[in-house]
Write a protein that holds these residues in place. Structure first.
Motif, short mmCIF file in Angstrom:
data_model
loop_
_atom_site.label_atom_id
_atom_site.label_comp_id
_atom_site.label_asym_id
_atom_site.label_seq_id
_atom_site.Cartn_x
_atom_site.Cartn_y
_atom_site.Cartn_z
N PRO A 366 48.60 30.01 57.93
CA PRO A 366 48.58 28.63 58.41
C PRO A 366 48.52 28.60 59.94
O PRO A 366 49.20 29.36 60.63
N GLY A 367 47.68 27.73 60.46
CA GLY A 367 47.57 27.60 61.91
C GLY A 367 46.57 28.56 62.53
O GLY A 367 46.28 28.45 63.73
N ARG A 368 46.04 29.50 61.75
CA ARG A 368 45.04 30.43 62.27
C ARG A 368 43.67 30.04 61.73
O ARG A 368 43.49 29.89 60.52
N THR A 369 42.71 29.89 62.60
CA THR A 369 41.39 29.42 62.22
C THR A 369 40.44 30.61 62.06
O THR A 369 40.27 31.40 62.99
N PRO A 370 39.82 30.77 60.90
CA PRO A 370 38.82 31.83 60.74
C PRO A 370 37.71 31.68 61.76
O PRO A 370 37.29 30.55 62.08
N PRO A 371 37.19 32.77 62.32
CA PRO A 371 36.22 32.70 63.43
C PRO A 371 34.81 32.39 62.95
O PRO A 371 33.88 33.20 63.10
N LEU A 372 34.60 31.19 62.43
CA LEU A 372 33.27 30.83 61.92
C LEU A 372 32.23 30.77 63.03
O LEU A 372 31.05 31.07 62.80
N ALA A 373 32.67 30.41 64.23
CA ALA A 373 31.73 30.32 65.34
C ALA A 373 31.15 31.68 65.73
O ALA A 373 30.11 31.75 66.40
N ALA A 374 31.82 32.75 65.32
CA ALA A 374 31.35 34.09 65.67
C ALA A 374 30.31 34.62 64.69
O ALA A 374 29.72 35.69 64.92
N LEU A 375 30.04 33.90 63.61
CA LEU A 375 29.15 34.42 62.56
C LEU A 375 27.69 34.54 63.01
O LEU A 375 27.04 35.55 62.69
N PRO A 376 27.11 33.58 63.73
CA PRO A 376 25.72 33.77 64.17
C PRO A 376 25.53 35.02 65.03
O PRO A 376 24.56 35.76 64.86
N GLU A 377 26.47 35.24 65.95
CA GLU A 377 26.35 36.43 66.80
C GLU A 377 26.55 37.71 65.98
O GLU A 377 25.92 38.74 66.24
N LEU A 378 27.43 37.66 64.96
CA LEU A 378 27.59 38.82 64.08
C LEU A 378 26.29 39.10 63.34
O LEU A 378 25.87 40.26 63.21
N ALA A 379 25.65 38.05 62.85
CA ALA A 379 24.36 38.23 62.16
C ALA A 379 23.34 38.87 63.10
O ALA A 379 22.59 39.77 62.70
N ARG A 380 23.31 38.41 64.35
CA ARG A 380 22.39 38.99 65.33
C ARG A 380 22.70 40.48 65.56
O ARG A 380 21.80 41.33 65.59
N LEU A 382 24.29 42.65 63.55
CA LEU A 382 23.99 43.49 62.39
C LEU A 382 22.49 43.64 62.19
O LEU A 382 22.02 44.69 61.72
N THR A 383 21.74 42.61 62.55
CA THR A 383 20.29 42.67 62.40
C THR A 383 19.66 43.63 63.40
O THR A 383 18.81 44.46 63.06
N THR A 384 20.09 43.54 64.63
CA THR A 384 19.45 44.32 65.70
C THR A 384 19.93 45.77 65.76
O THR A 384 19.21 46.64 66.23
N ARG A 385 21.12 46.04 65.25
CA ARG A 385 21.68 47.39 65.40
C ARG A 385 21.98 48.11 64.09
O ARG A 385 22.16 49.34 64.11
N HIS A 386 22.06 47.38 62.99
CA HIS A 386 22.54 48.03 61.76
C HIS A 386 21.69 47.73 60.53
O HIS A 386 22.16 47.86 59.41
N GLU A 387 20.43 47.36 60.75
CA GLU A 387 19.46 47.22 59.65
C GLU A 387 19.96 46.28 58.56
O GLU A 387 19.90 46.59 57.36
N LEU A 388 20.44 45.10 58.95
CA LEU A 388 20.91 44.13 57.97
C LEU A 388 19.77 43.67 57.07
O LEU A 388 18.69 43.34 57.54
N GLY A 420 17.65 39.46 56.85
CA GLY A 420 17.17 40.42 57.83
C GLY A 420 15.66 40.40 57.93
O GLY A 420 14.96 39.77 57.13
N PRO A 421 15.11 41.12 58.91
CA PRO A 421 13.66 41.08 59.15
C PRO A 421 12.81 41.46 57.94
O PRO A 421 11.79 40.82 57.68
N ASP A 422 13.20 42.49 57.20
CA ASP A 422 12.39 42.90 56.04
C ASP A 422 12.38 41.82 54.97
O ASP A 422 11.34 41.55 54.35
N ALA A 423 13.54 41.19 54.74
CA ALA A 423 13.59 40.12 53.75
C ALA A 423 12.77 38.93 54.18
O ALA A 423 12.10 38.28 53.36
N VAL A 424 12.79 38.61 55.47
CA VAL A 424 11.97 37.50 55.99
C VAL A 424 10.48 37.82 55.83
O VAL A 424 9.68 36.97 55.42
N ARG A 425 10.11 39.06 56.14
CA ARG A 425 8.70 39.45 56.01
C ARG A 425 8.24 39.34 54.56
O ARG A 425 7.14 38.84 54.28
N GLN A 426 9.08 39.80 53.62
CA GLN A 426 8.70 39.73 52.21
C GLN A 426 8.57 38.29 51.74
O GLN A 426 7.71 37.96 50.91
N ALA A 427 9.43 37.41 52.25
CA ALA A 427 9.39 36.01 51.83
C ALA A 427 8.28 35.23 52.52
O ALA A 427 7.77 34.25 51.97
#
Length: 479
Positions: A366-380, A382-388, A420-427
């Motif tokens: 209670p009183g702790r907010t999950p870091p939802l605002a950090a999710l777009p940067e996490l996606a970036r 994982l995509t650029t460095r870890h082959e998401l 990720g990029p491969d999934a976007v390319r396939q779609a």
């Protein structure tokens, strides 16, 4: 009735100490080895299994004892040895022998025993016991077995995916049986155990003192028929939901906290990397953990309790060894006590490359907010460095300690979805960027190979499921 007894000792039980512990049932008991010598089993001269003892293993993280056993056991200082004895349910002497075995180990080596106050060092008389099974006829963790099911009885605060349970699951699957775990309603599951039992036809079964048996995940009332627990249908052919599952009458103080603002952030991550010689696994999980919590995982292992310090190269070596045997690798990782976190990773070698399927959960009080605002940067990241390949993030009201209780919990709600990029390319990039007039994804990565991040909600909007379904349906139509 307790059937498992665990000795936590500061030093490794040597062979002579283990032998002294095994004499808890007197000198006439037989000793058999199972699982390539990893398990010792005490049997009566007539062949009745009484106690199975797993080989001790070193746990580097003291808080694992608290996570899985609760606050009743004094925490060791620093690494400790975990030695687990499982008593048969066929004879009550088995439980007393297990308690004496653990008591003898801690008398010699120091440490503590779980459950509290059961340890002793007496010799337990076993003469005259009638044989009820052939020694070693069942997997060490299994209490009863039919043609259709392997049944395990457990009564401990938290049911972890221990090596016992993992081996029982494998043996049940190999024999074409369901694994059916029976517990009191006060028990909880860890996330890995919940995921393992979610696979059909396995079940978590609650034995309620007044309402009989029901499924701990769905609440479906159950009955024993043809050698397994199956749904008990009403006159109209529909399954009935047990009343305790609806009303949660066994809510403890900690359980009640889930209704006071505790939340769980859940991430499902899939990466696909080329099968290069220098590949080191675990990078995506480590990056996500660091990005969302500010720290790395503290430990990893192939069962619970997690026993090894976090080391990406060691887990890679294990996965490579298993891949040479055409075996998949399953791993579990945990964080420190300050920020509850647990993740499982399944490593597969496919035609696309080396795939890591990650289920990552973080708990917030209670009183702790999950870091939802950090999710777009996490996606970036994982995509650029870890082959998401893909990432789905959801949020739910649930226990901060990430355990699963035996009553109804609201479903998680989608927060974001990343391709990720491969999934976007396939779609097809053009159409993937326009799944609906009201949902515009964030585009990042290179212009020639972009990734797309769809923000679906803040974890409070049930309509986010419809948005996610619209995106996935739209993507499938383009393939």
């Amino acid at each position: 009735m307790t059937k498992d007894v665990i000795a936590l000792t500061p030093t490794m039980p040597d062979p002579s100490t283990v032998l002294a512990g095994l004499y808890a049932g007197g000198p006439d008991l037989r000793v058999s080895t199972l699982a390539d010598g990893a398990v010792l089993q005490l049997c009566t001269p007539g062949g009745t299994p009484l106690v199975s003892v797993e080989a001790p293993y070193l746990v580097h993280h003291p808080h694992e004892a608290r996570r899985l056993l609760g606050d009743q056991v004094p925490l060791p200082e620093g690494p400790f040895w975990w030695t687990e004895a499982r008593a048969t349910t066929a004879h009550p002497e088995g439980e007393r022998i297990a308690a004496s075995f653990a008591g003898r180990l801690t008398t010699v080596l120091g440490g503590t025993v779980w459950p509290p106050h059961v340890a002793h060092t007496d010799v337990v008389p076993t003469a005259g016991l009638a044989p009820s099974a052939t020694c070693g006829s069942l997997p060490p963790a299994v209490d009863m077995q039919s043609d259709h099911a392997s049944v395990i009885l457990q009564d401990r605060p938290v049911i972890a995916l221990s090596s016992w349970l993992s081996h029982a699951l494998s043996a049940a699957a190999a024999g074409g049986r369901a694994l059916q775990l029976i517990t009191p309603p006060t028990c909880r599951l860890t996330q890995p155990t919940r995921a393992a039992l979610a696979a059909h036809p396995n079940r978590w079964i609650i034995q309620h003192p007044e309402h009989g048996y029901y499924d701990g995940v769905s609440g479906c009332q159950l009955r024993w028929r043809d050698g397994a627990f199956v749904p008990a249908l009403d006159d109209t052919g529909h399954a009935r939901v047990a009343e305790p599952f609806k009303s949660a009458p066994f809510v403890s103080g900690q359980d009640a906290a889930a209704a006071l603002g505790e939340q769980q952030l859940l991430l499902s991550i899939r990466t696909v990397q080329p099968a290069a010689e220098g590949l080191v696994l675990g990078g995506a999980l480590e990056a996500a953990w660091q990005h969302l919590t500010g720290t790395r995982p503290v430990g990893w292992g192939t069962a619970e309790p997690v026993n090894l310090p976090w080391n990406r190269r060691q887990l890679t070596d294990l996965a490579r060894t298993r891949a040479q045997k055409s075996e998949a690798t399953w791993l579990v990782a945990v964080g420190g006590p300050e920020q509850p976190g647990i993740a499982t990773t399944r490593v597969l070698h496919t035609s696309a490359g080396i795939e890591e399927h990650i289920a990552f959960a973080l708990g917030y009080g209670p009183g702790r907010t999950p870091p939802l605002a950090a999710l777009p940067e996490l996606a970036r990241l994982l995509t650029t460095r870890h082959e998401l390949a893909t990432m789905l993030t959801t949020l739910r009201a649930g226990r901060r300690d990430l355990t699963v209780p035996s009553y109804f919990e609201a479903l998680p709600l989608p927060v974001s979805f990343t391709l990720g990029p491969d999934a976007v390319r396939q779609a097809g990039p053009a159409r993937a960027e326009a799944p609906s007039p009201h949902l515009a994804p964030t585009r990042f990565g290179s212009a020639s190979a972009p990734a797309l991040h769809y923000t679906l909600g803040d974890g409070t909007q049930p309509g986010a499921w419809a948005q996610l379904q619209q995106v996935t349906r739209h993507l499938k139509q383009m393939q």
